[in-house]
Design a protein around this motif. Sequence first.
Motif, short mmCIF file in Angstrom:
data_model
loop_
_atom_site.label_atom_id
_atom_site.label_comp_id
_atom_site.label_asym_id
_atom_site.label_seq_id
_atom_site.Cartn_x
_atom_site.Cartn_y
_atom_site.Cartn_z
N ASP A 134 9.50 8.59 2.15
CA ASP A 134 9.64 7.21 2.38
C ASP A 134 7.92 6.49 2.38
N THR A 135 7.95 5.40 2.99
CA THR A 135 6.59 4.63 3.04
C THR A 135 5.43 5.59 3.85
N ALA A 136 6.04 6.19 4.82
CA ALA A 136 5.13 6.83 5.75
C ALA A 136 4.49 8.09 4.63
N ALA A 137 5.40 8.73 3.98
CA ALA A 137 4.87 9.83 3.10
C ALA A 137 4.02 9.35 2.22
N ALA A 138 4.42 8.16 1.57
CA ALA A 138 3.41 7.33 0.50
C ALA A 138 2.12 7.19 0.98
N VAL A 142 -1.46 8.67 -0.03
CA VAL A 142 -2.90 7.68 -0.43
C VAL A 142 -4.08 8.15 0.40
N ARG A 143 -3.75 8.83 1.59
CA ARG A 143 -4.69 8.80 2.56
C ARG A 143 -5.47 10.41 2.10
N VAL A 189 -10.35 4.07 -8.65
CA VAL A 189 -8.94 3.68 -9.07
C VAL A 189 -8.54 2.55 -8.08
N THR A 190 -8.26 1.42 -8.62
CA THR A 190 -7.80 0.32 -7.94
C THR A 190 -6.79 0.17 -7.16
N ASP A 191 -5.83 1.03 -7.60
CA ASP A 191 -4.36 0.84 -6.74
C ASP A 191 -3.77 2.06 -6.66
N LEU A 192 -4.14 3.07 -5.78
CA LEU A 192 -3.78 4.19 -5.34
C LEU A 192 -2.09 4.45 -4.96
N ALA A 193 -2.03 3.24 -4.33
CA ALA A 193 -0.77 3.04 -3.65
C ALA A 193 0.40 2.94 -4.84
N ARG A 194 0.16 2.08 -5.73
CA ARG A 194 1.04 2.20 -7.07
C ARG A 194 0.97 3.28 -7.78
#
Length: 270
Positions: A134-138, A142-143, A189-194
């Motif tokens: 889920d979003t928390a795992a994502a 990233v962290r 890396v500009t967008d790790l979440a992506r």
Amino acid sequence: MPEGDTVWQTAARLDDALAGRELTRCDLRVPKLATVDLSGGVVESVRPRGKHLLMRFGNGWTLHSHLRMEGSWRIFESGESWRGGPAHQIRAILGTAARTAVGYRLPVLELLRTADEQRAVGHLGPDLLDPDWDTAAAAEAVRRLSADPARPIGEALLDQRDLAGIGNVYKSELCFLSGVTPWTPVAEVTDLARLVDRAHRLLMANRDRPMRITTGETRTGRTLWVYGRRRGQCLRCGTPVRSADQGAAGEERVTYWCPRCQQGPSPRRS
């Protein structure tokens, strides 16, 4: 080393063959398990955790294995000849009345209490193929990736403590899709979440496929953007793909990238 989608498929085959069935044969051919006999027990489930396999029994025990570079599990019907390697490479035999699972060249095989599974897999980061992703795992992935901003993104992606399931193929392909070389520092890396979201979607899309696809094409030679194309051309721009080893001494992995489509540092020689 098999990647997360390959391990997921192995777990699914083992689960289909053994889960809910009583073992009629057990032969564990590693010294510390030589006297262990699980026959008579019922396999509850076989689940992947990153690149690890957890075979859980109804009596509260788990057989933990890891394939690393050479290991494999093969499933054979009753009476079928075993084809996976010579007998001296067999490390585990688990049989039911109908099927037999044979583990070849398994570098990691241990028995532990199911309640203690974290001892074997607790160090892993979020699992990209976890049904509860889920979003928390994502965000946690990233962290963890961001914790060492100077580290090359390729090395960070392979570190199973950051997020579990990425291997050398996905490392190269994800860096290509993100437009950065694998030697680019994480901080650049500009967008790790992506990137993490793309990793999750790619592994999910490939977990049930007979071949790994990152391009959307199924034609031979066009399933991957850069990986394995050292003497070929980038499928996007036609530039010759380059390759070089990446990683600490003794842990180098051949890495592929397109010098035109991907920005950032790279080895002078490849």
